[in-house]
Structure formats: C-alpha cells, structure tokens
Design a protein around this motif. Structure first.
Motif, PDB file in Angstrom:
ATOM      1  N   PHE A 150      -5.338   2.842  -0.169  1.00 19.49           N
ATOM      2  CA  PHE A 150      -4.415   3.816  -0.631  1.00 19.49           C
ATOM      3  C   PHE A 150      -3.364   3.162  -1.718  1.00 19.49           C
ATOM      4  O   PHE A 150      -3.061   4.161  -2.352  1.00 19.49           O
ATOM      5  N   LYS A 151      -3.266   2.123  -1.531  1.00 17.79           N
ATOM      6  CA  LYS A 151      -2.255   1.604  -2.601  1.00 17.79           C
ATOM      7  C   LYS A 151      -3.197   1.626  -4.098  1.00 17.79           C
ATOM      8  O   LYS A 151      -2.534   1.927  -5.016  1.00 17.79           O
ATOM      9  N   PHE A 152      -4.478   1.437  -4.099  1.00 24.36           N
ATOM     10  CA  PHE A 152      -5.286   1.505  -5.219  1.00 24.36           C
ATOM     11  C   PHE A 152      -5.070   2.730  -5.701  1.00 24.36           C
ATOM     12  O   PHE A 152      -4.885   3.183  -6.815  1.00 24.36           O
ATOM     13  N   ILE A 153      -5.315   3.927  -4.879  1.00 26.23           N
ATOM     14  CA  ILE A 153      -5.017   5.237  -5.412  1.00 26.23           C
ATOM     15  C   ILE A 153      -3.946   5.654  -5.870  1.00 26.23           C
ATOM     16  O   ILE A 153      -3.735   6.264  -6.880  1.00 26.23           O
ATOM     17  N   SER A 154      -2.806   5.260  -5.260  1.00 21.42           N
ATOM     18  CA  SER A 154      -1.502   5.461  -5.559  1.00 21.42           C
ATOM     19  C   SER A 154      -1.345   4.978  -7.125  1.00 21.42           C
ATOM     20  O   SER A 154      -0.878   5.562  -7.923  1.00 21.42           O
ATOM     21  N   VAL A 155      -1.781   3.920  -7.142  1.00 21.41           N
ATOM     22  CA  VAL A 155      -1.660   2.961  -8.689  1.00 21.41           C
ATOM     23  C   VAL A 155      -2.376   4.063  -9.643  1.00 21.41           C
ATOM     24  O   VAL A 155      -1.805   4.221 -10.789  1.00 21.41           O
ATOM     25  N   LEU A 211      -0.736   6.967 -10.614  1.00 15.91           N
ATOM     26  CA  LEU A 211       0.558   6.846 -11.357  1.00 15.91           C
ATOM     27  C   LEU A 211       0.239   6.695 -12.878  1.00 15.91           C
ATOM     28  O   LEU A 211       1.203   6.898 -13.872  1.00 15.91           O
ATOM     29  N   PHE A 212      -1.277   6.441 -13.101  1.00 14.37           N
ATOM     30  CA  PHE A 212      -1.487   6.371 -14.584  1.00 14.37           C
ATOM     31  C   PHE A 212      -1.527   7.703 -15.479  1.00 14.37           C
ATOM     32  O   PHE A 212      -1.562   7.558 -16.484  1.00 14.37           O
ATOM     33  N   HIS A 213      -1.797   8.740 -14.624  1.00 14.85           N
ATOM     34  CA  HIS A 213      -1.862  10.145 -15.094  1.00 14.85           C
ATOM     35  C   HIS A 213      -0.415  10.827 -14.982  1.00 14.85           C
ATOM     36  O   HIS A 213      -0.066  10.977 -14.010  1.00 14.85           O
ATOM     37  N   GLN A 214      -0.351  11.529 -16.103  1.00 17.45           N
ATOM     38  CA  GLN A 214       0.951  12.463 -16.029  1.00 17.45           C
ATOM     39  C   GLN A 214       1.051  13.242 -15.154  1.00 17.45           C
ATOM     40  O   GLN A 214       1.856  13.476 -14.599  1.00 17.45           O
ATOM     41  N   LYS A 215      -0.053  14.019 -14.686  1.00 13.97           N
ATOM     42  CA  LYS A 215      -0.124  15.305 -14.120  1.00 13.97           C
ATOM     43  C   LYS A 215      -0.130  14.894 -12.381  1.00 13.97           C
ATOM     44  O   LYS A 215       0.283  15.564 -11.634  1.00 13.97           O
ATOM     45  N   CYS A 244       3.666   8.598  -6.466  1.00 12.87           N
ATOM     46  CA  CYS A 244       4.815   7.918  -6.153  1.00 12.87           C
ATOM     47  C   CYS A 244       5.074   8.343  -4.769  1.00 12.87           C
ATOM     48  O   CYS A 244       5.221   7.384  -3.969  1.00 12.87           O
ATOM     49  N   LEU A 245       4.583   9.544  -4.209  1.00 13.33           N
ATOM     50  CA  LEU A 245       4.849   9.868  -2.954  1.00 13.33           C
ATOM     51  C   LEU A 245       3.884   8.942  -1.815  1.00 13.33           C
ATOM     52  O   LEU A 245       4.380   8.433  -0.854  1.00 13.33           O
ATOM     53  N   ILE A 246       2.856   8.649  -2.274  1.00 12.55           N
ATOM     54  CA  ILE A 246       1.642   7.953  -1.536  1.00 12.55           C
ATOM     55  C   ILE A 246       2.297   6.521  -1.301  1.00 12.55           C
ATOM     56  O   ILE A 246       2.184   5.732  -0.440  1.00 12.55           O
ATOM     57  N   GLY A 247       2.729   6.044  -2.618  1.00 11.99           N
ATOM     58  CA  GLY A 247       3.296   4.586  -2.501  1.00 11.99           C
ATOM     59  C   GLY A 247       4.320   4.282  -1.576  1.00 11.99           C
ATOM     60  O   GLY A 247       4.603   3.340  -1.062  1.00 11.99           O
ATOM     61  N   MET A 248       5.059   5.546  -1.869  1.00 11.93           N
ATOM     62  CA  MET A 248       6.637   5.403  -0.909  1.00 11.93           C
ATOM     63  C   MET A 248       6.073   5.412   0.409  1.00 11.93           C
ATOM     64  O   MET A 248       6.725   4.688   1.272  1.00 11.93           O
ATOM     65  N   VAL A 249       5.107   6.278   0.792  1.00 11.33           N
ATOM     66  CA  VAL A 249       4.857   6.304   2.247  1.00 11.33           C
ATOM     67  C   VAL A 249       4.270   4.927   2.879  1.00 11.33           C
ATOM     68  O   VAL A 249       4.605   4.238   3.893  1.00 11.33           O
ATOM     69  N   ILE A 250       3.347   4.235   1.896  1.00  7.64           N
ATOM     70  CA  ILE A 250       2.741   3.219   2.211  1.00  7.64           C
ATOM     71  C   ILE A 250       3.967   1.621   2.310  1.00  7.64           C
ATOM     72  O   ILE A 250       3.899   1.058   3.333  1.00  7.64           O
ATOM     73  N   LEU A 251       4.873   1.913   1.615  1.00  7.39           N
ATOM     74  CA  LEU A 251       5.963   0.886   1.166  1.00  7.39           C
ATOM     75  C   LEU A 251       6.880   0.991   2.758  1.00  7.39           C
ATOM     76  O   LEU A 251       7.294   0.173   2.930  1.00  7.39           O
TER      77      LEU A 251
END
Length: 70
Positions: free
Chosen positions: A18-23, A26-30, A36-43
């Motif tokens: 899930f961290k890898f997916i969130s990163v 983040l690379f794509h504008q759309k 960010c939401l996935i990363g926030m949940v993980i953190l």
C-alpha cells in the motif's frame, strides 16, 4: 513492536504494497489526491501503533511530520 511484526509476514508485506501504491499514485497528477489519502491512512495506522506499543518519541515524530506533509 518488531517482535510483533516478526510473527506475521503478511502484515508488513501488505503495508509495503500500500505504501508503494500510494507513492506511484503521487507521481500522476490525476491520482495525486487518492495517493495522499492512502498514504495518510497508512501513516495514521503507524502512528497509532507507535503510541500503543510505546515506541520512542523520535519514531512518532517522524511519522507525524510525514503525515503533516501529506
């Protein structure tokens, strides 16, 4: 806490995926907001675990800083 993670190989792998997916998102504008939401949940999950298992304050500070940056 590392002893807890050592009991299961599935949980750290799922968190890593899930961290890898969130990163990647983040690379794509759309898909940046979804990333960010996935990363926030993980953190948030990591911060809660750090508090519950009484991990040293430095680890909590790093996770909280990353959460604020997201």
């Amino acid at each position: 806490m590392w002893a807890f993670y050592g009991q299961s190989t599935t949980y750290p792998i799922i968190i890593g995926i899930f961290k890898f997916i969130s990163v990647i998102l983040l690379f794509h504008q759309k898909t940046r907001i979804l990333g960010c939401l996935i990363g926030m949940v993980i953190l948030f999950n990591i911060i809660i675990q750090d508090i519950i298992y009484q991990i040293p304050i430095a680890a909590i500070n790093v996770a909280t800083l990353l959460q604020c940056l997201l």
